[in-house]
Design a protein around this motif. Structure first.
Motif, short mmCIF file in Angstrom:
data_model
loop_
_atom_site.label_atom_id
_atom_site.label_comp_id
_atom_site.label_asym_id
_atom_site.label_seq_id
_atom_site.Cartn_x
_atom_site.Cartn_y
_atom_site.Cartn_z
N ARG A 113 0.83 -1.20 0.00
CA ARG A 113 0.00 0.00 0.00
C ARG A 113 0.87 1.25 0.00
NH1 ARG A 113 -2.30 -2.45 5.32
NH2 ARG A 113 -0.07 -2.96 5.23
N VAL A 114 1.96 1.20 -0.72
CA VAL A 114 2.91 2.31 -0.75
C VAL A 114 2.37 3.46 -1.59
CG1 VAL A 114 5.23 3.01 -1.48
CG2 VAL A 114 4.86 0.74 -0.47
N GLN A 115 2.49 4.67 -1.08
CA GLN A 115 2.15 5.87 -1.85
C GLN A 115 3.41 6.35 -2.56
OE1 GLN A 115 -0.50 8.87 -0.20
NE2 GLN A 115 -0.79 7.62 1.63
N LEU A 116 3.42 6.22 -3.87
CA LEU A 116 4.58 6.56 -4.69
C LEU A 116 4.36 7.90 -5.37
CD1 LEU A 116 7.27 5.78 -6.16
CD2 LEU A 116 5.82 4.67 -7.90
N PHE A 117 5.40 8.75 -5.38
CA PHE A 117 5.32 10.03 -6.05
C PHE A 117 6.52 10.20 -6.97
CE2 PHE A 117 5.66 14.54 -6.74
CZ PHE A 117 4.35 14.98 -6.81
N ALA A 118 6.27 10.61 -8.20
CA ALA A 118 7.34 10.89 -9.16
C ALA A 118 7.74 12.35 -9.02
CB ALA A 118 6.87 10.60 -10.58
N GLY A 119 8.86 12.59 -8.36
CA GLY A 119 9.28 13.96 -8.13
C GLY A 119 10.58 14.04 -7.37
N ASN A 120 10.85 15.21 -6.80
CA ASN A 120 12.10 15.52 -6.11
C ASN A 120 11.89 15.38 -4.61
OD1 ASN A 120 14.40 16.69 -5.05
ND2 ASN A 120 14.36 18.49 -6.37
N PHE A 121 12.72 14.56 -3.96
CA PHE A 121 12.50 14.31 -2.54
C PHE A 121 12.96 15.45 -1.63
CE2 PHE A 121 16.76 12.32 -3.07
CZ PHE A 121 17.45 12.94 -2.05
N LEU A 122 13.71 16.41 -2.15
CA LEU A 122 14.20 17.50 -1.31
C LEU A 122 13.06 18.47 -0.99
CD1 LEU A 122 17.61 18.41 -2.99
CD2 LEU A 122 17.24 17.11 -0.87
N PRO A 123 12.90 18.84 0.27
CA PRO A 123 11.94 19.89 0.60
C PRO A 123 12.36 21.20 -0.07
CG PRO A 123 12.63 18.70 2.58
CD PRO A 123 13.55 18.27 1.47
N PRO A 124 11.42 22.06 -0.40
CA PRO A 124 11.77 23.34 -1.03
C PRO A 124 12.78 24.13 -0.20
CG PRO A 124 9.41 22.97 -1.13
CD PRO A 124 9.97 21.90 -0.26
N GLY A 125 13.85 24.58 -0.83
CA GLY A 125 14.87 25.36 -0.14
C GLY A 125 16.00 24.54 0.44
N ALA A 126 15.89 23.21 0.39
CA ALA A 126 16.92 22.37 1.01
C ALA A 126 18.25 22.43 0.28
CB ALA A 126 16.44 20.92 1.08
N GLU A 127 18.25 22.86 -0.97
CA GLU A 127 19.48 22.89 -1.75
C GLU A 127 20.56 23.74 -1.09
OE1 GLU A 127 16.51 23.57 -2.88
OE2 GLU A 127 16.01 22.13 -4.45
N HIS A 128 20.16 24.78 -0.35
CA HIS A 128 21.15 25.69 0.22
C HIS A 128 21.97 25.03 1.33
CE1 HIS A 128 18.20 26.18 3.50
NE2 HIS A 128 19.20 26.64 4.21
N LEU A 129 21.56 23.86 1.79
CA LEU A 129 22.29 23.15 2.84
C LEU A 129 23.49 22.38 2.30
CD1 LEU A 129 19.24 21.75 4.84
CD2 LEU A 129 20.72 23.66 5.50
N ALA A 130 23.61 22.27 0.98
CA ALA A 130 24.70 21.52 0.36
C ALA A 130 25.98 22.35 0.28
CB ALA A 130 24.30 21.04 -1.03
N ASP A 131 27.08 21.78 0.72
CA ASP A 131 28.39 22.43 0.60
C ASP A 131 29.01 22.20 -0.77
OD1 ASP A 131 28.28 23.38 3.22
OD2 ASP A 131 29.15 21.54 4.02
N ASP A 132 28.57 21.14 -1.46
CA ASP A 132 29.13 20.77 -2.76
C ASP A 132 28.06 20.93 -3.82
OD1 ASP A 132 30.21 19.57 -4.98
OD2 ASP A 132 30.80 17.71 -3.99
N PRO A 133 28.23 21.82 -4.77
CA PRO A 133 27.19 22.05 -5.80
C PRO A 133 27.07 20.94 -6.82
CG PRO A 133 29.13 23.37 -6.28
CD PRO A 133 29.38 22.74 -4.94
N THR A 134 27.94 19.92 -6.75
CA THR A 134 27.89 18.83 -7.73
C THR A 134 27.15 17.60 -7.21
OG1 THR A 134 29.98 17.80 -7.02
CG2 THR A 134 30.12 19.61 -8.62
N LEU A 135 26.58 17.64 -6.03
CA LEU A 135 25.90 16.48 -5.48
C LEU A 135 24.73 16.07 -6.37
CD1 LEU A 135 25.77 17.36 -1.68
CD2 LEU A 135 27.40 15.86 -2.85
N PRO A 136 24.61 14.77 -6.69
CA PRO A 136 23.53 14.33 -7.59
C PRO A 136 22.13 14.68 -7.09
CG PRO A 136 25.18 12.60 -7.36
CD PRO A 136 25.54 13.67 -6.37
N SER A 137 21.91 14.67 -5.79
CA SER A 137 20.57 14.95 -5.27
C SER A 137 20.08 16.36 -5.60
CB SER A 137 20.54 14.76 -3.75
OG SER A 137 20.64 13.41 -3.39
N LEU A 138 21.00 17.25 -5.92
CA LEU A 138 20.62 18.62 -6.23
C LEU A 138 19.99 18.75 -7.61
CD1 LEU A 138 23.76 20.51 -4.85
CD2 LEU A 138 21.56 20.16 -3.72
#
Length: 211
Positions: free
Chosen positions: A122-147
């Motif tokens: 009964r998994v709820q699946l969503f096709a999208g980006n798992f990062l909460p809005p604004g979370a990108e600014h927490l990354a020290d490395d701009p090349t991280l794949p999750s970004l």
């Protein structure tokens, strides 16, 4: 802040139910076939975790750790294996994936996975980006794949925020574990837990606590 939780050294000896073992074995065959199909448009960043060890850790966690709720979330779910395993342990399971090929594979897993021999996952699946809005600014490395994951925001679609989830699971790309931890620490609720698979025989569990 996040506080590390020690996992027992014998966690990999916890018995896995036969039905679950069969499900994992069939899933491993599908993953191997997917990775061997050179005509497929592959998700290069997808690497399968040790789903037996993940399940054993989830079993232990469910019995040994206090939970603030029942909602589970898998970041970058790939084939949605862990989300289905969490569902079989009676979590309210959610999963997020951005790559179109993997979204289709995740849908197939959810449709085929039997949690107890009778009911489908009964998994709820969503096709999208798992990062909460604004979370990108927490990354020290701009090349991280999750970004660079594309897609809409699942939290808005679900009418949920990250702090509505009691347990989040991820298998971070090498070098991303600190970023995933920073995102969780910023947006998760106090008492929630983050479980990460960091490679062979390496699970890491932490809980968000008040400063």
């Amino acid at each position: 802040m996040l506080r590390s939780i020690d996992l027992p050294s014998e966690i990999d000896s916890i018995p896995v139910p036969q039905q679950t073992e069969q499900g994992i074995r069939l899933l491993e065959q599908r993953i191997q076939a997917f990775q061997d199909c050179w005509a497929q448009s592959h998700a290069e960043q997808f690497v399968a975790a040790d789903y037996f060890l993940v399940y054993q850790t989830l079993q232990w966690l469910a019995k040994a750790q206090p939970m603030i709720g029942s909602r589970f979330l898998e970041w970058g779910c790939g084939f949605a294996a862990v989300a289905c395993l969490a569902d079989s342990l009676n979590w309210n399971s959610h999963a997020i994936e951005s790559h179109p090929d993997l979204v289709q594979q995740a849908k197939q897993t959810i449709q085929q996975w039997s949690a107890n021999g009778q009911e489908l996952a009964r998994v709820q699946l969503f096709a999208g980006n798992f990062l909460p809005p604004g979370a990108e600014h927490l990354a020290d490395d701009p090349t991280l794949p999750s970004l660079y994951h594309e897609g809409k925001n699942p939290y808005h679609a679900w009418d949920l925020e990250l702090d509505d989830f009691a347990l989040v699971y991820s298998y971070p790309w090498p070098g991303e574990d600190e970023f995933h931890a920073a995102v969780f620490d910023r947006y998760a609720a106090p008492g929630a837990m983050l479980l990460m698979f960091l490679g062979p025989n390496h699970m890491q569990l932490s809980r968000k606590v008040n400063d």
